[in-house]
Design an enzyme around this catalytic site. Structure first.
Site, PDB file in Angstrom:
ATOM      1  CE1 TYR A  33      -8.244   2.706   5.259  1.00  0.00           C
ATOM      2  CE2 TYR A  33      -5.862   2.905   5.385  1.00  0.00           C
ATOM      3  CZ  TYR A  33      -7.044   2.393   5.870  1.00  0.00           C
ATOM      4  OH  TYR A  33      -7.025   1.554   6.964  1.00  0.00           O
ATOM      5  NE  ARG A  52      -5.912  -3.575   0.203  1.00  0.00           N
ATOM      6  CZ  ARG A  52      -5.122  -3.769   1.251  1.00  0.00           C
ATOM      7  NH1 ARG A  52      -5.119  -4.934   1.876  1.00  0.00           N
ATOM      8  NH2 ARG A  52      -4.321  -2.815   1.680  1.00  0.00           N
ATOM      9  NE  ARG A 100     -24.305  15.581   6.583  1.00  0.00           N
ATOM     10  CZ  ARG A 100     -25.437  15.036   7.063  1.00  0.00           C
ATOM     11  NH1 ARG A 100     -26.591  15.613   6.822  1.00  0.00           N
ATOM     12  NH2 ARG A 100     -25.384  13.916   7.769  1.00  0.00           N
ATOM     13  CE  LYS A 147      -5.655  -0.314   3.717  1.00  0.00           C
ATOM     14  NZ  LYS A 147      -5.771  -0.661   5.125  1.00  0.00           N
ATOM     15  CD  GLU A 179      -9.618  -7.202   9.635  1.00  0.00           C
ATOM     16  OE1 GLU A 179      -8.687  -7.357   8.835  1.00  0.00           O
ATOM     17  OE2 GLU A 179     -10.694  -6.660   9.317  1.00  0.00           O
ATOM     18  CG  LEU A 204      -8.107  -5.094   4.086  1.00  0.00           C
ATOM     19  CD1 LEU A 204      -9.157  -4.337   3.278  1.00  0.00           C
ATOM     20  CD2 LEU A 204      -7.022  -4.146   4.558  1.00  0.00           C
TER      21      LEU A 204
HETATM   22  N1  PDD Z   1      -4.016  -1.343   7.623  1.00  0.00           N
HETATM   23  N2  PDD Z   1      -6.800  -5.528   8.330  1.00  0.00           N
HETATM   24  C1  PDD Z   1      -7.101  -4.231   8.541  1.00  0.00           C
HETATM   25  C2  PDD Z   1      -8.363  -3.894   9.230  1.00  0.00           C
HETATM   26  C3  PDD Z   1      -6.208  -3.227   8.119  1.00  0.00           C
HETATM   27  O1  PDD Z   1      -6.502  -1.937   8.315  1.00  0.00           O
HETATM   28  C4  PDD Z   1      -4.990  -3.603   7.483  1.00  0.00           C
HETATM   29  C5  PDD Z   1      -3.992  -2.577   6.978  1.00  0.00           C
HETATM   30  C6  PDD Z   1      -4.716  -4.966   7.295  1.00  0.00           C
HETATM   31  C7  PDD Z   1      -3.456  -5.444   6.629  1.00  0.00           C
HETATM   32  O2  PDD Z   1      -3.478  -5.171   5.261  1.00  0.00           O
HETATM   33  P1  PDD Z   1      -2.121  -4.939   4.444  1.00  0.00           P
HETATM   34  O3  PDD Z   1      -1.297  -6.144   4.669  1.00  0.00           O
HETATM   35  O4  PDD Z   1      -2.569  -4.799   3.050  1.00  0.00           O
HETATM   36  O5  PDD Z   1      -1.473  -3.699   5.009  1.00  0.00           O
HETATM   37  C8  PDD Z   1      -5.653  -5.901   7.716  1.00  0.00           C
HETATM   38  C9  PDD Z   1      -3.132  -0.267   7.218  1.00  0.00           C
HETATM   39  C10 PDD Z   1      -1.691  -0.612   7.319  1.00  0.00           C
HETATM   40  C11 PDD Z   1      -3.529   0.980   7.975  1.00  0.00           C
HETATM   41  O6  PDD Z   1      -4.719   1.201   8.088  1.00  0.00           O
HETATM   42  O7  PDD Z   1      -2.652   1.733   8.415  1.00  0.00           O
END
Ligand code: PDD
Length: 285
Positions: A33, A52, A100, A147, A179, A204
């Protein structure tokens, strides 16, 4: 006005936005996503988000659901249909529907869903107060650079934070912060150097991180990409996180210890300002 969702080629009302029980995103979290922010009806840094997305798809040998041109036209149409001025656009690609089986289907047909969420990104109340975090063990899998929608680890961490009276959790592995539950983590050290973990499979590669580190260097800040501990956070002048859904957000305490003066600091405030100013001027940061 009810929200319009995009589901595999159709723009439909929420009650008609449905996917199969056999969708591999549902059964195996076999889906990736992206979340792009929207300001003044425009997608911010969407090109980087789509880049990405391709990387995530490639890492999982998952076929794209459509071309980038098609994707962008669906995104724009969805923003129009929902009259979204400020908020988020979520898109998800899964390996589609198959009976499945742990093995991939022979001829997967990826599915694509998208929806919007209205959110005040610029006038965010927490940008003025800052947020509190707790530290928790990072229990996620070893490919956090992809992601995927396998988000139960961060979801548990977030709930643990809320139950403890905090706003979010910073996850820790082998003594170092990886993170936040859905954001990248930073400290501003006593020597004013901005420190954030280096990229790798453990975190990420944030699109906002990339832009903010660039803006920080251009604004004359020293930046190091090295891991830091929870003790480093406690001793820092400031801490903050970045994400598409929050831009730059000050973090004012960790595990109940005030960070710096226990209020949003000037570096986070400046970087937030530069990020918003730039995003209001151009779509690709
Ligand atoms: N999340 N690290 C993780 C684990 C994340 O899920 C996200 C983003 C980021 C920041 O990435 P970016 O700057 O590209 O948004 C870092 C999104 C916003 C979410 O899951 O809602």
């Amino acid at each position: 006005m009810s929200r319009i969702f995009y589901v595999n080629g159709a723009f439909v009302d929420e009650q008609d936005a449905k996917i199969s029980v056999l969708d591999r995103g549902f059964l195996f979290a076999d889906a990736v996503y992206e979340v792009s922010s929207v300001l003044n009806g425009k997608l911010i840094d969407n090109r980087a988000h789509l880049k990405r997305l391709h990387r995530s798809l490639n890492e999982l040998s998952m076929p794209p659901a459509c071309t980038d041109e098609e994707m962008v036209s669906y995104q724009h149409r969805l923003l129009e249909l929902n009259q979204l001025e400020e908020g988020l656009l979520y898109l998800q690609v899964s390996r589609g529907v198959a009976d499945r089986d742990f093995a991939f289907p022979a001829n997967p047909k990826s599915s694509l869903v998208m929806f919007t969420q209205a959110k005040k990104l610029i006038d965010s109340p927490t940008a003025n107060t800052g947020i509190s975090v707790i530290s928790v063990p990072d229990i996620r899998w070893q490919r956090r650079d992809i992601k995927t929608v396998g988000l139960l680890g961060p979801s548990l961490a977030k709930q643990q934070a809320l139950d403890a009276g905090a706003n979010d959790a910073w996850m820790v592995e082998e003594g170092y912060v990886t993170e936040g539950t859905s954001n990248n983590a930073y400290i501003v050290r006593k020597d004013k150097v901005i420190q954030t973990r280096h990229l790798g499979n453990e975190i990420l590669s944030g699109i906002t991180r990339d832009a903010v580190l660039r803006f920080a260097r251009e604004s004359g800040f020293d930046v190091v990409e090295e891991p830091f501990t929870v003790d480093d956070v406690k001793q820092a002048d400031e801490a903050f996180f970045t994400s598409a859904s929050a831009f730059v957000m000050p973090v004012v305490s960790i595990d109940g210890h005030a960070i710096g003066e226990g209020k949003p600091g000037p570096v986070a405030a400046r970087l937030r300002e530069v990020y918003i100013e730039t995003a209001l001027k151009r779509e690709d940061l």
